[in-house]
Design a protein around this motif. Structure first.
Motif, PDB file in Angstrom:
ATOM      1  N   VAL A  95      26.838  -0.832  29.251  1.00  0.00           N
ATOM      2  CA  VAL A  95      27.544   0.421  29.531  1.00  0.00           C
ATOM      3  C   VAL A  95      28.105   1.024  28.250  1.00  0.00           C
ATOM      4  CG1 VAL A  95      29.428   1.479  30.826  1.00  0.00           C
ATOM      5  CG2 VAL A  95      28.081  -0.331  31.879  1.00  0.00           C
ATOM      6  N   LEU A  96      28.661   0.173  27.392  1.00  0.00           N
ATOM      7  CA  LEU A  96      29.203   0.655  26.124  1.00  0.00           C
ATOM      8  C   LEU A  96      28.120   1.314  25.280  1.00  0.00           C
ATOM      9  CD1 LEU A  96      31.414   0.808  23.926  1.00  0.00           C
ATOM     10  CD2 LEU A  96      30.726  -1.502  23.213  1.00  0.00           C
ATOM     11  N   ARG A  97      26.986   0.646  25.126  1.00  0.00           N
ATOM     12  CA  ARG A  97      25.899   1.213  24.318  1.00  0.00           C
ATOM     13  C   ARG A  97      25.359   2.498  24.950  1.00  0.00           C
ATOM     14  NH1 ARG A  97      27.865  -1.247  20.547  1.00  0.00           N
ATOM     15  NH2 ARG A  97      27.039  -3.228  19.762  1.00  0.00           N
ATOM     16  N   ALA A  98      25.268   2.521  26.270  1.00  0.00           N
ATOM     17  CA  ALA A  98      24.797   3.733  26.945  1.00  0.00           C
ATOM     18  C   ALA A  98      25.716   4.913  26.646  1.00  0.00           C
ATOM     19  CB  ALA A  98      24.698   3.491  28.442  1.00  0.00           C
ATOM     20  N   ALA A  99      27.020   4.673  26.688  1.00  0.00           N
ATOM     21  CA  ALA A  99      27.977   5.735  26.385  1.00  0.00           C
ATOM     22  C   ALA A  99      27.862   6.164  24.924  1.00  0.00           C
ATOM     23  CB  ALA A  99      29.391   5.256  26.691  1.00  0.00           C
ATOM     24  N   GLU A 100      27.677   5.197  24.039  1.00  0.00           N
ATOM     25  CA  GLU A 100      27.602   5.500  22.608  1.00  0.00           C
ATOM     26  C   GLU A 100      26.383   6.337  22.248  1.00  0.00           C
ATOM     27  OE1 GLU A 100      29.535   2.072  19.938  1.00  0.00           O
ATOM     28  OE2 GLU A 100      27.984   1.307  21.290  1.00  0.00           O
ATOM     29  N   ILE A 101      25.260   6.061  22.875  1.00  0.00           N
ATOM     30  CA  ILE A 101      24.020   6.745  22.477  1.00  0.00           C
ATOM     31  C   ILE A 101      23.682   7.936  23.382  1.00  0.00           C
ATOM     32  CG2 ILE A 101      23.108   4.614  21.487  1.00  0.00           C
ATOM     33  CD1 ILE A 101      21.171   4.440  23.875  1.00  0.00           C
ATOM     34  N   GLY A 102      24.577   8.257  24.297  1.00  0.00           N
ATOM     35  CA  GLY A 102      24.350   9.416  25.158  1.00  0.00           C
ATOM     36  C   GLY A 102      23.280   9.200  26.207  1.00  0.00           C
ATOM     37  N   THR A 146      10.699   8.798  29.428  1.00  0.00           N
ATOM     38  CA  THR A 146      12.078   8.358  29.276  1.00  0.00           C
ATOM     39  C   THR A 146      12.245   7.557  27.988  1.00  0.00           C
ATOM     40  OG1 THR A 146      12.460   8.256  31.657  1.00  0.00           O
ATOM     41  CG2 THR A 146      13.935   6.967  30.279  1.00  0.00           C
ATOM     42  N   GLU A 147      13.308   7.825  27.262  1.00  0.00           N
ATOM     43  CA  GLU A 147      13.667   7.018  26.099  1.00  0.00           C
ATOM     44  C   GLU A 147      14.401   5.782  26.602  1.00  0.00           C
ATOM     45  OE1 GLU A 147      14.183  10.624  22.840  1.00  0.00           O
ATOM     46  OE2 GLU A 147      15.963   9.692  23.731  1.00  0.00           O
ATOM     47  N   ILE A 148      13.978   4.609  26.134  1.00  0.00           N
ATOM     48  CA  ILE A 148      14.479   3.360  26.712  1.00  0.00           C
ATOM     49  C   ILE A 148      15.102   2.459  25.652  1.00  0.00           C
ATOM     50  CG2 ILE A 148      13.791   1.200  27.827  1.00  0.00           C
ATOM     51  CD1 ILE A 148      11.685   2.767  29.356  1.00  0.00           C
ATOM     52  N   ALA A 149      16.331   2.051  25.923  1.00  0.00           N
ATOM     53  CA  ALA A 149      16.982   0.983  25.168  1.00  0.00           C
ATOM     54  C   ALA A 149      17.252  -0.158  26.138  1.00  0.00           C
ATOM     55  CB  ALA A 149      18.283   1.466  24.533  1.00  0.00           C
ATOM     56  N   VAL A 170      17.807   6.059  29.050  1.00  0.00           N
ATOM     57  CA  VAL A 170      18.519   5.031  29.814  1.00  0.00           C
ATOM     58  C   VAL A 170      18.720   3.779  28.964  1.00  0.00           C
ATOM     59  CG1 VAL A 170      17.596   5.817  32.037  1.00  0.00           C
ATOM     60  CG2 VAL A 170      16.406   4.000  30.777  1.00  0.00           C
ATOM     61  N   VAL A 171      19.693   3.006  29.386  1.00  0.00           N
ATOM     62  CA  VAL A 171      19.849   1.634  28.903  1.00  0.00           C
ATOM     63  C   VAL A 171      19.556   0.713  30.070  1.00  0.00           C
ATOM     64  CG1 VAL A 171      21.457  -0.128  28.071  1.00  0.00           C
ATOM     65  CG2 VAL A 171      21.509   2.172  27.086  1.00  0.00           C
ATOM     66  N   ILE A 172      18.633  -0.203  29.885  1.00  0.00           N
ATOM     67  CA  ILE A 172      18.284  -1.171  30.922  1.00  0.00           C
ATOM     68  C   ILE A 172      18.955  -2.494  30.592  1.00  0.00           C
ATOM     69  CG2 ILE A 172      16.404  -2.448  32.016  1.00  0.00           C
ATOM     70  CD1 ILE A 172      14.577  -0.060  31.325  1.00  0.00           C
ATOM     71  N   THR A 180      23.515   0.850  14.877  1.00  0.00           N
ATOM     72  CA  THR A 180      24.337   2.041  14.692  1.00  0.00           C
ATOM     73  C   THR A 180      23.821   3.102  15.646  1.00  0.00           C
ATOM     74  OG1 THR A 180      22.928   3.018  12.963  1.00  0.00           O
ATOM     75  CG2 THR A 180      24.734   1.572  12.224  1.00  0.00           C
ATOM     76  N   ARG A 181      24.658   4.042  15.984  1.00  0.00           N
ATOM     77  CA  ARG A 181      24.211   5.120  16.868  1.00  0.00           C
ATOM     78  C   ARG A 181      23.094   5.926  16.208  1.00  0.00           C
ATOM     79  NH1 ARG A 181      29.696   5.788  17.231  1.00  0.00           N
ATOM     80  NH2 ARG A 181      29.612   7.808  16.150  1.00  0.00           N
ATOM     81  N   SER A 182      23.250   6.209  14.931  1.00  0.00           N
ATOM     82  CA  SER A 182      22.243   7.031  14.255  1.00  0.00           C
ATOM     83  C   SER A 182      20.891   6.333  14.204  1.00  0.00           C
ATOM     84  CB  SER A 182      22.713   7.387  12.837  1.00  0.00           C
ATOM     85  OG  SER A 182      22.940   6.215  12.062  1.00  0.00           O
TER      86      SER A 182
END
Length: 238
Positions: free
Chosen positions: A147-154, A46-49, A9-11, A115-117
């Motif tokens: 939302v953008l970062r969530a989409a980018e990192i899956g 959960t992996e958290i950003a 998730v992205v919080i 970066t995504r990687s």
């Protein structure tokens, strides 16, 4: 025990919340409590950003109203988000959990470039990743950034932490008859003009099929409760 509802998730956390009752700056007890909640939530599996706003330091729109150009004001606000990420990174690591702040701006002496990687790598290593600098462009809010970062990192969802337990038909603090929604579609959230997130963020979430869960972070453990499927909030999806 069942695993978390969402595995990554992205919080989205507001900068104003980090100010606590002071209205500006960083309130250390509040910062420490958020750090503890993030660590506890991560332990569920959960992996958290995290994307943090900068309103406790400076808001680009407010600066622009005083004569600074909007792009410059927004850039100042984005730099404030990096400061918040560094503060939260330190609070998390003081508790023995690894974290990593990444920025949309190139600032190698301060933190690594997003970066995504790099994000995938640090999440896989068990770090809580803190994403600062907004999108790196003016005119976009940190809601849209999340939302953008969530989409980018899956990521599987965006968790929007607020001071109320969901989306209401009106401000529940001003209107006792305001109705709380358990679920809305992205289109309904946009059409209703609800101010918990900007329309661009909802529209991007609709385009990328990302659910947004709006919940209150005021109660300790609320992040973990949402991830466990037992928390109270509004799901925006579909």
């Amino acid at each position: 025990m069942a695993g978390p509802v969402y595995r990554r998730v992205v919080i989205k956390l507001s900068g104003e919340y980090l100010a606590g009752s002071h209205g500006a700056g960083i309130d250390q007890p509040t910062l420490d409590r958020v750090a503890s909640d993030l660590i506890a939530a991560q332990k569920l599996g959960t992996e958290i950003a995290v994307v943090i706003g900068g309103g406790n330091m400076i808001r680009g729109v407010e600066v622009s109203a005083k004569g600074v150009s909007r792009p410059t004001g927004d850039t100042m606000g984005m730099l404030a988000t990096v400061m918040n990420c560094l503060a939260l990174e330190a609070a998390i690591e003081r508790r023995g959990t690894p974290a990593r702040a990444l920025s949309a701006f190139v600032m190698p002496q301060i933190c690594e470039l997003f970066t995504r990687s790099a994000t995938h790598k640090y999440l896989a290593e068990g770090r809580i990743v803190l994403l600062g600098g907004g999108t790196g462009n003016p005119f976009f809010t940190t809601d849209t950034t999340a939302v953008l970062r969530a989409a980018e990192i899956g990521a599987h969802a965006v968790l929007k932490a607020t001071n109320v337990d969901g989306i209401y038909s009106a401000d529940p603090k001003k209107d006792p008859s305001a109705k709380r929604f358990d679920r809305l579609t992205h289109s309904e959230a946009i059409g209703g003009g609800y101010k918990v997130m900007d329309a661009t963020a909802f529209a991007l979430a609709r385009e990328t099929s990302l659910p947004i869960i709006v919940f209150s972070i005021a109660e300790p453990g609320s992040i973990g409760a949402i991830l466990s499927g037992t928390g109270r909030g509004t799901i925006v999806a579909g």
